[in-house]
Design a protein around this motif. Structure first.
Motif, PDB file in Angstrom:
ATOM      1  N   VAL A 148     -16.188 -13.582 -13.402  1.00  0.00           N
ATOM      2  CA  VAL A 148     -16.940 -14.694 -12.830  1.00  0.00           C
ATOM      3  C   VAL A 148     -17.941 -14.191 -11.805  1.00  0.00           C
ATOM      4  N   GLU A 149     -18.930 -15.030 -11.548  1.00  0.00           N
ATOM      5  CA  GLU A 149     -19.961 -14.692 -10.572  1.00  0.00           C
ATOM      6  C   GLU A 149     -19.927 -15.587  -9.339  1.00  0.00           C
ATOM      7  N   GLY A 150     -19.109 -16.626  -9.378  1.00  0.00           N
ATOM      8  CA  GLY A 150     -19.019 -17.541  -8.244  1.00  0.00           C
ATOM      9  C   GLY A 150     -17.741 -17.329  -7.460  1.00  0.00           C
ATOM     10  N   PRO A 151     -17.640 -17.934  -6.285  1.00  0.00           N
ATOM     11  CA  PRO A 151     -16.433 -17.779  -5.468  1.00  0.00           C
ATOM     12  C   PRO A 151     -15.232 -18.484  -6.089  1.00  0.00           C
ATOM     13  N   VAL A 152     -14.053 -17.860  -5.969  1.00  0.00           N
ATOM     14  CA  VAL A 152     -12.787 -18.433  -6.428  1.00  0.00           C
ATOM     15  C   VAL A 152     -11.835 -18.394  -5.244  1.00  0.00           C
ATOM     16  N   ARG A 153     -11.325 -19.541  -4.861  1.00  0.00           N
ATOM     17  CA  ARG A 153     -10.526 -19.633  -3.629  1.00  0.00           C
ATOM     18  C   ARG A 153      -9.077 -20.034  -3.883  1.00  0.00           C
ATOM     19  N   ASP A 154      -8.658 -20.108  -5.129  1.00  0.00           N
ATOM     20  CA  ASP A 154      -7.279 -20.457  -5.465  1.00  0.00           C
ATOM     21  C   ASP A 154      -6.368 -19.295  -5.068  1.00  0.00           C
ATOM     22  N   PRO A 155      -5.369 -19.515  -4.192  1.00  0.00           N
ATOM     23  CA  PRO A 155      -4.504 -18.413  -3.750  1.00  0.00           C
ATOM     24  C   PRO A 155      -3.641 -17.834  -4.861  1.00  0.00           C
ATOM     25  N   ASP A 156      -3.479 -18.561  -5.958  1.00  0.00           N
ATOM     26  CA  ASP A 156      -2.677 -18.055  -7.076  1.00  0.00           C
ATOM     27  C   ASP A 156      -3.476 -17.138  -7.995  1.00  0.00           C
ATOM     28  N   ILE A 157      -4.778 -17.047  -7.740  1.00  0.00           N
ATOM     29  CA  ILE A 157      -5.638 -16.223  -8.587  1.00  0.00           C
ATOM     30  C   ILE A 157      -6.043 -14.965  -7.834  1.00  0.00           C
ATOM     31  N   LEU A 158      -5.818 -13.824  -8.463  1.00  0.00           N
ATOM     32  CA  LEU A 158      -6.210 -12.542  -7.899  1.00  0.00           C
ATOM     33  C   LEU A 158      -7.672 -12.294  -8.217  1.00  0.00           C
ATOM     34  N   VAL A 159      -8.469 -11.958  -7.199  1.00  0.00           N
ATOM     35  CA  VAL A 159      -9.903 -11.751  -7.355  1.00  0.00           C
ATOM     36  C   VAL A 159     -10.222 -10.297  -7.005  1.00  0.00           C
ATOM     37  N   GLU A 160     -10.853  -9.588  -7.943  1.00  0.00           N
ATOM     38  CA  GLU A 160     -11.210  -8.184  -7.732  1.00  0.00           C
ATOM     39  C   GLU A 160     -12.703  -7.995  -8.003  1.00  0.00           C
ATOM     40  N   PRO A 161     -13.538  -7.855  -6.967  1.00  0.00           N
ATOM     41  CA  PRO A 161     -14.957  -7.582  -7.211  1.00  0.00           C
ATOM     42  C   PRO A 161     -15.140  -6.242  -7.925  1.00  0.00           C
ATOM     43  N   TYR A 162     -16.068  -6.196  -8.885  1.00  0.00           N
ATOM     44  CA  TYR A 162     -16.310  -4.946  -9.596  1.00  0.00           C
ATOM     45  C   TYR A 162     -17.795  -4.563  -9.629  1.00  0.00           C
ATOM     46  N   ALA A 163     -18.678  -5.463  -9.226  1.00  0.00           N
ATOM     47  CA  ALA A 163     -20.113  -5.168  -9.196  1.00  0.00           C
ATOM     48  C   ALA A 163     -20.782  -6.202  -8.296  1.00  0.00           C
ATOM     49  N   THR A 164     -22.049  -5.972  -7.984  1.00  0.00           N
ATOM     50  CA  THR A 164     -22.800  -6.945  -7.191  1.00  0.00           C
ATOM     51  C   THR A 164     -24.054  -7.376  -7.939  1.00  0.00           C
ATOM     52  N   ASP A 165     -24.544  -8.514  -7.545  1.00  0.00           N
ATOM     53  CA  ASP A 165     -25.719  -9.109  -8.183  1.00  0.00           C
ATOM     54  C   ASP A 165     -26.604  -9.680  -7.086  1.00  0.00           C
ATOM     55  N   GLU A 166     -27.883  -9.798  -7.362  1.00  0.00           N
ATOM     56  CA  GLU A 166     -28.835 -10.300  -6.379  1.00  0.00           C
ATOM     57  C   GLU A 166     -29.526 -11.545  -6.921  1.00  0.00           C
ATOM     58  N   LEU A 167     -29.464 -12.633  -6.147  1.00  0.00           N
ATOM     59  CA  LEU A 167     -30.225 -13.830  -6.477  1.00  0.00           C
ATOM     60  C   LEU A 167     -31.585 -13.764  -5.805  1.00  0.00           C
ATOM     61  N   THR A 168     -32.521 -14.515  -6.339  1.00  0.00           N
ATOM     62  CA  THR A 168     -33.864 -14.520  -5.757  1.00  0.00           C
ATOM     63  C   THR A 168     -34.470 -15.915  -5.867  1.00  0.00           C
ATOM     64  N   LEU A 169     -35.304 -16.251  -4.914  1.00  0.00           N
ATOM     65  CA  LEU A 169     -36.056 -17.509  -4.972  1.00  0.00           C
ATOM     66  C   LEU A 169     -37.248 -17.314  -5.885  1.00  0.00           C
ATOM     67  N   ILE A 170     -37.419 -18.227  -6.840  1.00  0.00           N
ATOM     68  CA  ILE A 170     -38.622 -18.195  -7.683  1.00  0.00           C
ATOM     69  C   ILE A 170     -39.402 -19.480  -7.479  1.00  0.00           C
ATOM     70  N   VAL A 171     -40.725 -19.344  -7.559  1.00  0.00           N
ATOM     71  CA  VAL A 171     -41.631 -20.482  -7.368  1.00  0.00           C
ATOM     72  C   VAL A 171     -42.677 -20.456  -8.473  1.00  0.00           C
ATOM     73  N   PRO A 172     -43.368 -21.582  -8.714  1.00  0.00           N
ATOM     74  CA  PRO A 172     -44.446 -21.561  -9.705  1.00  0.00           C
ATOM     75  C   PRO A 172     -45.525 -20.556  -9.312  1.00  0.00           C
ATOM     76  N   THR A 173     -46.170 -19.981 -10.310  1.00  0.00           N
ATOM     77  CA  THR A 173     -47.202 -18.969 -10.043  1.00  0.00           C
ATOM     78  C   THR A 173     -48.442 -19.585  -9.407  1.00  0.00           C
ATOM     79  N   HIS A 174     -48.782 -20.806  -9.783  1.00  0.00           N
ATOM     80  CA  HIS A 174     -50.004 -21.441  -9.287  1.00  0.00           C
ATOM     81  C   HIS A 174     -49.701 -22.854  -8.781  1.00  0.00           C
ATOM     82  N   ASP A 175     -50.601 -23.347  -7.975  1.00  0.00           N
ATOM     83  CA  ASP A 175     -50.587 -24.749  -7.528  1.00  0.00           C
ATOM     84  C   ASP A 175     -49.278 -25.131  -6.829  1.00  0.00           C
TER      85      ASP A 175
END
Length: 295
Positions: A148-175
């Motif tokens: 998964v890529e989103g946060p998981v907060r259930d205490p019964d679920i083990l969460v192991e990060p294995y990589a990172t990702d970068e989000l970015t703001l995108i906007v229209p090119t013109h106008d």
């Protein structure tokens, strides 16, 4: 007493060999031990299995029936032992893994290819859904493990990060008022029309959490179920969006949308392996996760 495989195996060899002495030698047992096991089997079924004619054991009708069935049972057990060893060695089987949309569409396929090459007799099935749906499927044990890529907060679920990702703001090119900007302050997004992924999306959750920490509550005017759809909506001038860079890099390279840095806002997020704490991953899952971690 319940019958045992040892009793059945000893009886089957005696039926095939026709000699207590030679059966004992083959099985590295004493002759009394062979006699005891066969007698215990006869007591279990409540019927004699051998008659002693002269000094030679001869099968009764019940013994002949059992000997015929024992061949199939013992062959089935041998097959089960072989298949269990192969399963434990991850040589075959089916692996069902849930993956979220960004992972499923953009990052997991090289790992899948490597896994298929290493385990050609195994079947790998991926189910792509948003983080909320995958988390729910883990709770109901539809998947042993998921990515998964989103946060998981259930205490019964083990969460192991294995990589990172970068989000970015995108906007229209013109106008668009932000089209010519390289960097903006978070406050400049206050009241801006946002296009976003659907509720339950890990991308949307991470983006909204990061903006709220900066004092901005995104005004979502349109929600779509894919990053491509969101990017197309931004291109059409329907608003701005925060998406994984890997999902929009082609659109950026083609000049269809622009990226803008939001000063002081951290849009990095982990990709994580999730599973129930008390559930043991299958041998195939362990091999798949080893490939994932090594990448």
């Amino acid at each position: 007493m319940p019958l045992t495989l040892t009793q059945l195996h000893t009886f089957a060899r005696l039926a095939a060999i026709g000699s207590f002495t030679r059966t004992a030698e083959e099985l590295a047992l004493s002759q009394p031990a062979v006699t005891q096991q066969v007698r215990a089997l006869a007591d279990h079924f409540g019927t004699p299995l051998f008659d002693m004619i002269g000094r030679k054991p001869v099968l009764t009708d019940a013994g002949a029936f059992l000997a015929e069935r024992a061949v199939d049972v013992l062959a089935g057990v041998a097959t089960l032992e072989r298949e269990m060893r192969e399963f434990a060695d991850a040589r075959f089987g089916t692996l069902d893994i849930g993956v979220t949309v960004t992972i499923g569409n953009y990052t997991i396929l090289p790992v899948v290819a490597a896994f298929r090459k290493a385990h050609p007799a195994a079947t790998l099935r991926l189910t792509v859904a948003n983080t909320a749906a995958i988390e729910a499927a883990i709770r109901t044990q539809r998947f042993g493990v998921a990515l998964v890529e989103g946060p998981v907060r259930d205490p019964d679920i083990l969460v192991e990060p294995y990589a990172t990702d970068e989000l970015t703001l995108i906007v229209p090119t013109h106008d668009h008022r932000l089209s010519g900007r390289d960097t903006i302050d978070p406050a400049e997004l206050d009241g801006e029309a946002f296009v976003a992924r659907e509720e339950g999306s890990g991308t949307r959750t991470v983006a909204e959490d990061a903006l709220r920490l900066a004092g901005v509550t995104p005004h979502v005017v349109l929600a779509l179920p894919s990053a491509e759809g969101v990017a197309r909506a931004v291109e059409a001038g329907l608003g701005v969006a925060i998406l994984p860079y890997i999902a929009v890099e082609r659109a950026v390279a083609a000049g269809r949308v622009r990226t803008v840095r939001v000063a002081g806002v951290d849009f990095t997020r982990p990709f994580s392996i999730i599973r129930l704490r008390e559930r043991t991953p299958s041998p195939l899952a362990i091999r798949f996760l080893a490939l994932l971690r090594s990448g």
